[in-house]
Design an enzyme around this catalytic site. Structure first.
Site, short mmCIF file in Angstrom:
data_model
loop_
_atom_site.label_atom_id
_atom_site.label_comp_id
_atom_site.label_asym_id
_atom_site.label_seq_id
_atom_site.Cartn_x
_atom_site.Cartn_y
_atom_site.Cartn_z
CE LYS A 83 9.71 -41.30 46.07
NZ LYS A 83 11.29 -41.23 45.66
CD GLU A 86 13.71 -36.50 47.03
OE1 GLU A 86 14.08 -37.14 45.98
OE2 GLU A 86 13.37 -36.23 47.79
CB THR A 127 16.56 -40.95 42.48
OG1 THR A 127 16.00 -39.95 42.16
CG2 THR A 127 16.80 -41.67 40.88
#
Length: 208
Positions: A138, A48, A78
């Site tokens: 997450k 990622e 993000t």
């Protein structure tokens, strides 16, 4: 009522049973590519690239091209606003990740058919994520939540699959996986090749 297609948010297809998400935050392109290839060569996870400026967006594009060559998914982290979500999906992001839960981002990801991993840190956020169709979440920041948090959340939320992210290193990765995390997101530990390799070695042992 919130209704989002679970199949479009199925993160299990991204992980394919591999327990690591390597977070290539703030790295020079050469370093990011080196880490990505080491993760892929070991077959232990996916990568990622958090995108917070133009330089990181360019890093994502370069890593994604390498991923395409190897048949490996590359995601963007993000992703906290719709404008960025649309941009990275247009650029070919295979999945998106956020530090928190935003229903608009979840819905837009589902509409685009791109798996999204929202960040959660409370029972309320886990419940909202599940209701929105995100069975993979997450848990962030994991080091502050502690392994006991994962054990306690498994009772009321058996349908949730947790990825522990934030402060994961060789001293605690076993504890988080033993507590019920299906995978770990690793960021700062990747900045040292020696530390990263030690962590990867340990994860491979746990996986076996």
């Amino acid at each position: 009522m919130i209704v989002v297609s679970t199949s479009r948010n199925d993160f299990s297809a991204v992980l394919r049973g591999r327990p690591v998400i390597a977070i290539l935050r703030g790295m020079d392109l050469s370093v990011a590519l080196d880490v990505a290839h080491r993760v892929w060569d070991r077959g232990i996870g996916v990568v990622e690239v958090p995108v917070q400026d133009e330089a990181s967006f360019e890093t994502f594009q370069a890593v994604r091209l390498r991923g395409l060559d190897r048949g490996e998914p590359v995601g963007v982290g993000t992703v906290t606003r719709l404008e960025l979500l649309e941009r990275v999906i247009d650029a070919g992001a295979d999945f998106t990740v956020a530090p928190g839960f935003d229903l608009a981002v979840v819905e837009a990801s589902a509409e685009a058919g791109v798996p999204h991993l929202p960040g959660v840190g409370t029972a309320t956020e886990v419940q909202k994520a599940l209701l929105a169709g995100c069975d993979h979440v997450k848990a962030f920041p994991a080091s502050s939540l502690s392994p006991s948090w994962f054990r306690e959340m498994r009772g009321p939320f058996p349908a949730a699959t947790f990825i522990a992210t934030g402060g994961i290193d060789t001293s605690n990765v076993k504890d988080f996986l033993a507590a019920g995390a299906a995978a770990v997101g690793i960021g700062s530990a990747l900045r040292s090749q020696r530390a990263a390799d030690a962590l990867f070695d340990l994860v491979e042992t746990i996986d076996d």
